[in-house]
Scaffold this motif. Structure first.
Motif, PDB file in Angstrom:
ATOM      1  N   SER A   1      47.931 -14.385 -27.141  1.00 45.82           N
ATOM      2  CA  SER A   1      47.082 -13.993 -26.011  1.00 45.82           C
ATOM      3  C   SER A   1      47.860 -13.796 -24.699  1.00 45.82           C
ATOM      4  CB  SER A   1      45.981 -15.040 -25.806  1.00 45.82           C
ATOM      5  OG  SER A   1      44.756 -14.427 -25.547  1.00 45.82           O
ATOM      6  N   PRO A   2      48.715 -14.747 -24.287  1.00 44.74           N
ATOM      7  CA  PRO A   2      49.480 -14.518 -23.054  1.00 44.74           C
ATOM      8  C   PRO A   2      50.438 -13.339 -23.169  1.00 44.74           C
ATOM      9  CG  PRO A   2      49.537 -16.834 -23.703  1.00 44.74           C
ATOM     10  CD  PRO A   2      48.970 -16.078 -24.848  1.00 44.74           C
TER      11      PRO A   2
ATOM     12  N   GLY B   1      40.573 -13.636 -21.720  1.00 41.89           N
ATOM     13  CA  GLY B   1      40.186 -12.883 -22.910  1.00 41.89           C
ATOM     14  C   GLY B   1      40.367 -13.666 -24.195  1.00 41.89           C
ATOM     15  N   TRP B   2      40.834 -14.920 -24.076  1.00 44.85           N
ATOM     16  CA  TRP B   2      41.057 -15.753 -25.260  1.00 44.85           C
ATOM     17  C   TRP B   2      39.741 -16.099 -25.953  1.00 44.85           C
ATOM     18  CZ3 TRP B   2      39.547 -20.848 -26.331  1.00 44.85           C
ATOM     19  CH2 TRP B   2      40.200 -21.484 -27.387  1.00 44.85           C
TER      20      TRP B   2
ATOM     21  N   VAL C   1      31.319  -7.293 -28.845  1.00 49.32           N
ATOM     22  CA  VAL C   1      31.465  -8.013 -27.577  1.00 49.32           C
ATOM     23  C   VAL C   1      32.919  -8.048 -27.140  1.00 49.32           C
ATOM     24  CG1 VAL C   1      31.237 -10.259 -26.457  1.00 49.32           C
ATOM     25  CG2 VAL C   1      29.401  -9.404 -27.910  1.00 49.32           C
ATOM     26  N   LYS C   2      33.820  -8.315 -28.079  1.00 48.67           N
ATOM     27  CA  LYS C   2      35.242  -8.405 -27.741  1.00 48.67           C
ATOM     28  C   LYS C   2      35.776  -7.071 -27.224  1.00 48.67           C
ATOM     29  CE  LYS C   2      39.762  -9.692 -29.554  1.00 48.67           C
ATOM     30  NZ  LYS C   2      40.484  -8.434 -29.342  1.00 48.67           N
TER      31      LYS C   2
ATOM     32  N   LYS D   1      33.303  -9.446 -12.303  1.00 51.43           N
ATOM     33  CA  LYS D   1      33.550 -10.696 -13.001  1.00 51.43           C
ATOM     34  C   LYS D   1      32.890 -10.645 -14.368  1.00 51.43           C
ATOM     35  CE  LYS D   1      33.036 -15.696 -12.567  1.00 51.43           C
ATOM     36  NZ  LYS D   1      32.497 -16.808 -11.753  1.00 51.43           N
ATOM     37  N   PRO D   2      33.683 -10.867 -15.454  1.00 46.31           N
ATOM     38  CA  PRO D   2      33.101 -10.755 -16.794  1.00 46.31           C
ATOM     39  C   PRO D   2      32.053 -11.817 -17.050  1.00 46.31           C
ATOM     40  CG  PRO D   2      35.311 -11.700 -16.891  1.00 46.31           C
ATOM     41  CD  PRO D   2      35.094 -11.256 -15.489  1.00 46.31           C
ATOM     42  N   SER D   3      30.982 -11.410 -17.719  1.00 53.00           N
ATOM     43  CA  SER D   3      29.923 -12.352 -18.057  1.00 53.00           C
ATOM     44  C   SER D   3      30.311 -13.121 -19.310  1.00 53.00           C
ATOM     45  CB  SER D   3      28.610 -11.601 -18.269  1.00 53.00           C
ATOM     46  OG  SER D   3      28.774 -10.629 -19.288  1.00 53.00           O
ATOM     47  N   SER D   4      29.549 -14.156 -19.622  1.00 54.04           N
ATOM     48  CA  SER D   4      29.841 -14.938 -20.819  1.00 54.04           C
ATOM     49  C   SER D   4      29.551 -14.110 -22.065  1.00 54.04           C
ATOM     50  CB  SER D   4      28.996 -16.206 -20.834  1.00 54.04           C
ATOM     51  OG  SER D   4      27.627 -15.890 -21.032  1.00 54.04           O
TER      52      SER D   4
END
Length: 356
Positions: A176-177, A214-215, A275-276, A295-298
């Motif tokens: 991820s990083p 994004g993890w 969703v991803k 800002k991304p939502s849950s």
């Protein structure tokens, strides 16, 4: 019979050999599946040109104002965001869409007018992330499976389920990083010498956890997929081997088992994939244009929004394209991996006999 078909702890090969087998599988899978995604992107661009055209006038770390474009690429094993600047950064990857009437027509016309190499124009950026991610994932799975098998003393169907989930969780956490940093390097034209500055700036602004943005959505899709995939793979492989009266799985048994288990896992985890995909596009927006990015939502709220706007069918959008890519990717990857492991097992056995 089940004990004969169950893998023995250690498998007779070293972790390095497992890494070589999985790395070879990742390369071959990318070679076979990349043309499918190149054609898909060209067809999509023909219908709708790139929608992500952003004015990056406030990009930090000295990047010049530019027009940005980004799109999502997936080869069945790995998916990531690809960022272009002024439309020039993608010349080797993406060309004019042309006029295609369908998938087969696109294959023929691209090959005829641009050369067969154009079908693999997306290969380099794929290999950069797909190979290390796959090596970590498959090697970790085998090591965890053998460890759990040795600790439990008997083969259980819960072993591949647990080992698959933990292996994918570890691989996603490590990769991820790297994926986020790679996106930053693309969007801001950073050289490898500036990589340290890139990391320091990100950490200084948002802390170490910012490297794992994004993890969450990735884990929600990939971990259930992995658990279901390995659980079904071991079951299907054992069943097919029994039907054919085999003591062990052949190349074709592994190929068929990989395709079947990959298809089942892809269908069951499709809502998380939808969703991803949206979250990755949001992440790309925030990287190339941090001021305007929302800002991304849950994940749960995003699923509710998709369901409200498009109904339950919206959560299963892209069903056929995902299955068409994932099934052959899983089949090629696992059969190549199993073949590689068998090759190293025989090699090690021959070396042991020579030593005697």
């Amino acid at each position: 019979m089940a004990e004969k078909l169950s893998p023995s702890p250690g498998g007779g090969i070293t972790p390095l050999q497992q890494m070589l087998a999985s790395g070879t599988g990742a390369i071959l899978t990318s070679l076979f599946v990349t043309p499918l995604d190149v054609v898909k992107i060209r067809l999509q661009a023909q219908r709708t040109p790139f929608s992500k055209v952003l004015a990056a006038q406030s990009v930090p770390w000295g990047a010049q104002p530019a027009t940005w474009k980004c799109f999502l690429y997936c080869n069945g094993l790995m998916d990531h965001l690809y960022v272009c600047q002024n439309g020039n950064g993608c010349t080797a990857w993406y060309k004019a869409p042309g006029h295609f009437t369908g998938t087969l027509d696109a294959f023929v016309k691209i090959t005829r007018h641009e050369g067969i190499r154009s079908l693999w124009s997306g290969l380099p950026p794929t290999l950069v992330m797909a190979v290390p991610a796959t090596v970590i994932y498959f090697t970790a799975y085998d090591q965890l499976r053998d460890y759990l098998h040795a600790r439990m003393g008997s083969w259980s169907h819960s072993i591949p389920l647990l080992a698959g989930a933990l292996a994918r969780l570890g691989a996603v956490t490590v990769i991820s990083p790297l994926e986020l940093i790679r996106t930053k390097m693309q969007s801001q034209q950073l050289s490898y010498r500036e990589l340290r500055v890139c990391i320091q700036s990100a950490v200084a602004q948002d802390g170490w956890l910012s490297l794992w943005r994004g993890w969450g959505p990735t884990v929600l899709r990939d971990v259930p997929f992995s658990a279901l995939y390995w659980f079904n793979y071991e079951l299907v492989r054992t069943w097919l081997s029994r039907q054919a009266w085999l003591d062990g799985a052949t190349f074709m048994v592994s190929f068929a088992s990989g395709a079947i288990s990959g298809t089942v896992a892809a269908v069951l985890t499709l809502p998380f994939d939808v969703v991803k995909t949206q979250r990755q596009i949001e992440l790309g927006d925030s990287e190339v244009h941090p001021v305007r990015a929302s800002k991304p939502s849950s994940t749960w709220l995003l699923m509710q929004r998709i369901r409200a706007e498009s109904g339950t069918r919206g959560l299963f959008a892209g069903f056929l394209p995902r299955v068409i890519k994932v099934a052959p990717a899983c089949a090629i990857m696992i059969s190549t991996y199993e073949f590689g492991k068998s090759f190293f097992q025989k090699l090690n056995q021959e070396q042991q006999l020579r030593g005697l």
